[in-house]
Design an enzyme around this catalytic site. Sequence first.
Site, mmCIF file in Angstrom:
data_model
loop_
_atom_site.group_PDB
_atom_site.id
_atom_site.type_symbol
_atom_site.label_atom_id
_atom_site.label_comp_id
_atom_site.label_asym_id
_atom_site.label_seq_id
_atom_site.Cartn_x
_atom_site.Cartn_y
_atom_site.Cartn_z
ATOM 1 N N LYS A 19 0.835 -1.291 0.026
ATOM 2 C CA LYS A 19 -0.180 -0.002 -0.116
ATOM 3 C C LYS A 19 1.113 1.378 0.106
ATOM 4 O O LYS A 19 1.380 1.785 0.981
ATOM 5 C CB LYS A 19 -0.868 0.225 1.165
ATOM 6 C CG LYS A 19 -2.130 0.675 0.990
ATOM 7 C CD LYS A 19 -2.268 2.178 0.595
ATOM 8 C CE LYS A 19 -1.984 2.850 1.950
ATOM 9 N NZ LYS A 19 -1.635 4.394 1.615
ATOM 10 N N GLU A 61 10.105 2.112 10.208
ATOM 11 C CA GLU A 61 11.256 2.884 9.982
ATOM 12 C C GLU A 61 10.461 4.321 10.070
ATOM 13 O O GLU A 61 9.570 4.766 9.248
ATOM 14 C CB GLU A 61 11.864 2.766 8.794
ATOM 15 C CG GLU A 61 12.351 1.376 8.412
ATOM 16 C CD GLU A 61 13.800 1.346 9.197
ATOM 17 O OE1 GLU A 61 14.320 2.620 9.547
ATOM 18 O OE2 GLU A 61 14.465 0.372 8.980
ATOM 19 N N CYS A 102 13.926 11.378 5.334
ATOM 20 C CA CYS A 102 14.047 11.082 6.535
ATOM 21 C C CYS A 102 15.323 11.293 7.159
ATOM 22 O O CYS A 102 15.435 11.669 8.351
ATOM 23 C CB CYS A 102 13.396 9.661 6.692
ATOM 24 S SG CYS A 102 14.305 8.404 6.109
ATOM 25 N N GLU A 131 9.970 17.071 13.801
ATOM 26 C CA GLU A 131 10.534 16.989 12.319
ATOM 27 C C GLU A 131 9.448 17.904 11.669
ATOM 28 O O GLU A 131 8.350 17.806 11.491
ATOM 29 C CB GLU A 131 10.023 15.414 12.025
ATOM 30 C CG GLU A 131 10.327 15.029 10.734
ATOM 31 C CD GLU A 131 10.124 13.583 10.361
ATOM 32 O OE1 GLU A 131 8.994 13.216 10.416
ATOM 33 O OE2 GLU A 131 11.092 13.213 9.796
HETATM 34 P P1 NAP Z 1 2.770 8.656 7.063
HETATM 35 O O1 NAP Z 1 1.586 9.727 6.994
HETATM 36 O O2 NAP Z 1 2.947 8.156 8.312
HETATM 37 O O3 NAP Z 1 2.143 7.641 6.050
HETATM 38 C C1 NAP Z 1 3.161 6.579 5.713
HETATM 39 C C2 NAP Z 1 2.282 5.591 5.096
HETATM 40 O O4 NAP Z 1 1.379 4.939 5.942
HETATM 41 C C3 NAP Z 1 1.312 5.981 3.907
HETATM 42 O O5 NAP Z 1 1.036 5.001 2.790
HETATM 43 C C4 NAP Z 1 -0.067 6.287 4.733
HETATM 44 O O6 NAP Z 1 -1.190 6.208 3.662
HETATM 45 C C5 NAP Z 1 -0.130 4.964 5.494
HETATM 46 N N1 NAP Z 1 -1.073 5.065 6.759
HETATM 47 C C6 NAP Z 1 -1.529 6.197 7.210
HETATM 48 N N2 NAP Z 1 -2.247 5.867 8.188
HETATM 49 C C7 NAP Z 1 -2.376 4.475 8.231
HETATM 50 C C8 NAP Z 1 -3.171 3.499 9.013
HETATM 51 N N3 NAP Z 1 -3.851 3.826 10.076
HETATM 52 N N4 NAP Z 1 -2.751 2.165 8.971
HETATM 53 C C9 NAP Z 1 -2.133 1.609 7.640
HETATM 54 N N5 NAP Z 1 -1.568 2.705 6.846
HETATM 55 C C10 NAP Z 1 -1.348 4.010 7.175
HETATM 56 O O7 NAP Z 1 3.986 9.493 6.457
HETATM 57 P P2 NAP Z 1 4.298 10.074 5.146
HETATM 58 O O8 NAP Z 1 3.620 11.381 5.725
HETATM 59 O O9 NAP Z 1 3.729 9.451 3.917
HETATM 60 O O10 NAP Z 1 5.979 10.284 5.092
HETATM 61 C C11 NAP Z 1 6.521 11.025 5.587
HETATM 62 C C12 NAP Z 1 7.133 10.394 6.931
HETATM 63 O O11 NAP Z 1 7.755 9.038 6.706
HETATM 64 C C13 NAP Z 1 8.248 11.351 7.815
HETATM 65 O O12 NAP Z 1 7.906 11.196 9.175
HETATM 66 C C14 NAP Z 1 9.378 10.846 7.582
HETATM 67 O O13 NAP Z 1 10.466 11.001 8.659
HETATM 68 C C15 NAP Z 1 9.024 9.225 7.713
HETATM 69 N N6 NAP Z 1 10.227 8.602 6.876
HETATM 70 C C16 NAP Z 1 11.041 7.525 7.474
HETATM 71 C C17 NAP Z 1 11.951 6.975 6.812
HETATM 72 C C18 NAP Z 1 12.864 6.029 7.612
HETATM 73 O O14 NAP Z 1 13.370 5.133 6.949
HETATM 74 N N7 NAP Z 1 12.933 6.225 8.831
HETATM 75 C C19 NAP Z 1 12.009 7.005 5.294
HETATM 76 C C20 NAP Z 1 11.138 8.008 4.800
HETATM 77 C C21 NAP Z 1 10.314 8.619 5.479
HETATM 78 P P3 NAP Z 1 -1.788 7.743 3.095
HETATM 79 O O15 NAP Z 1 -1.550 7.449 1.645
HETATM 80 O O16 NAP Z 1 -3.213 7.699 3.492
HETATM 81 O O17 NAP Z 1 -0.931 8.594 3.344
#
Ligand code: NAP
Length: 486
Positions: free
Chosen positions: A177, A252, A286, A389
């Site tokens: 997803k 992550e 990230c 962040e």
């Molecule tokens: P996000 O809002 O947490 O979303 C990540 C994924 O999770 C999306 O596909 C999202 O769907 C899905 N999601 C949201 N709620 C969910 C739920 N209740 N159940 C299952 N899946 C769900 O993060 P983002 O805004 O896309 O990305 C930015 C974040 O990612 C930042 O905090 C960044 O630091 C972090 N990140 C971390 C790493 C690492 O390796 N540590 C790497 C890259 C990014 P939607 O399509 O609805 O949003």
Amino acid sequence: MSLSDTPNPLVVENFVGGSFVKSSKYLDSFDPSTGEVWAKIPDSDPTEVDDAVQHARNAFPMWSKTTAAERAKILIKIADSIEENLDKLAQAESKDQGKPVSLAKRMDIPRAALNFRAFAESICHQVNIIPEMGCMNYTVRNPVGVAALISPWNLPLYLLTFKIAPALASGNCVVCKPSEITSVTAWMLCKLIKDAGLPNGVLNMVFGTGSEAGEALINHQGVNVISFTGSTNVGRHIGQVAAKSIKKVSLELGGKNAGIVFEDADLSKVVPATIHSCFLNQGEICLCTSRVFVQRTIFDEFVQRLVKETKNLKVGPPIEDVFMGPLVSQVHLQKVRSYVEIARKDGARILCGESVDELSLPAPYQKGYFIRPTIITDLSDSSACMQEEIFGPVVCLSPFDSEEEVIERVNNVKYGLCSAIWGQKGDRLLRVAHQLHVGTVWINCWLVRSLDMPFGGMKESGIGREGTSHSLELYTEETTICYKFQ
Ligand code: NAP
Ligand code: MG
């Protein structure tokens, strides 16, 4: 699959059991450089997710019995095919996410190919037989079953393939997803995977929102392991859901990464490298640096040089030769801007970028989500901009005096993803590196890492590590066999 001859808007389909299937509802996906709708993304519901998990479960007995060499052969074909389609994938990633095409060509797409190649090669070299205690002791690793792979929008294909490749290489079936904001290259990948001969049902892709499709997937009884990359808040929730049904999980999550610049650092190298680490991919990585601590003796010179070079960075349409494209979405742009406003209210000085420098672009880019790289000073460590962040092209600079002080301040956040240290005295660099509470420390470099090394964060940056051997631990279960010969 060329973008120029695809319908406008592009209609993305789920990929289930080896077929492309239309969804009952669709979401709009915006081109961040113009604010126009450019793609329609399936808004999958729990029934569509269930269908995908069932196909994965059905394919699992067959796929898990293939040999590592057979699986590796297909994964290498996928890697070759990604490389052959480098231009198309890079253009789509740029149009969907906002990153410059040149960056997608240099970084995201080659890395997606490398993910498949590296895991395909490493899976064929797993040997672990240890004779001991008068009987033969060894372990076998079996695939876990069906993996739910959930990825964010910042490095769409790069991060999704870092999950798909090890999960498939070790014999699992998967349901992915991707982020609803950037789903297009994942959909294009399904076509390449199908053509490479991956058996039906081994990889399934359901598009849609986290709250509906994502939630249905992580809660599904047919899913055995969840690999999630995204924000800390969603990760916290996914961890709780996984705990209830004892699913394996890897998280992550976010970061608040620091750079440390010692007075013996070569500024002619460190200033451009810092710009890179703070603003690459619009600061939407990230691992980007968002706090830089500079030894007080060189602080003023460092700030002056950093601001001067940052002001020269070209921001504009990602199809052109620019350093930064637009941010990924209107909502994200507002979030990043609101942090600059918080910094101003906290009494900070905004040295360049948002609210300071003009950014005027020709039609049709006036409605794009552009922001200039922004540098902030004079903030206390307790300010929201130094603790939370931001995930955009915004960096906060602060002077420090001693080694002990900077270690304490770098560690004084809830996150623990990575740090970058710059200087020349090797003993000091290593002493500091060993005391930072983060998953990766870069010394005089940034964003270079062999895929064989473990990757991940500590504290609220996540649980678990991924990499050629660490991902295999996640996607397999290990059984110890003790065999006494009669
Ligand atoms: P996000 O809002 O947490 O979303 C990540 C994924 O999770 C999306 O596909 C999202 O769907 C899905 N999601 C949201 N709620 C969910 C739920 N209740 N159940 C299952 N899946 C769900 O993060 P983002 O805004 O896309 O990305 C930015 C974040 O990612 C930042 O905090 C960044 O630091 C972090 N990140 C971390 C790493 C690492 O390796 N540590 C790497 C890259 C990014 P939607 O399509 O609805 O949003
Ligand atoms: Mg998009």
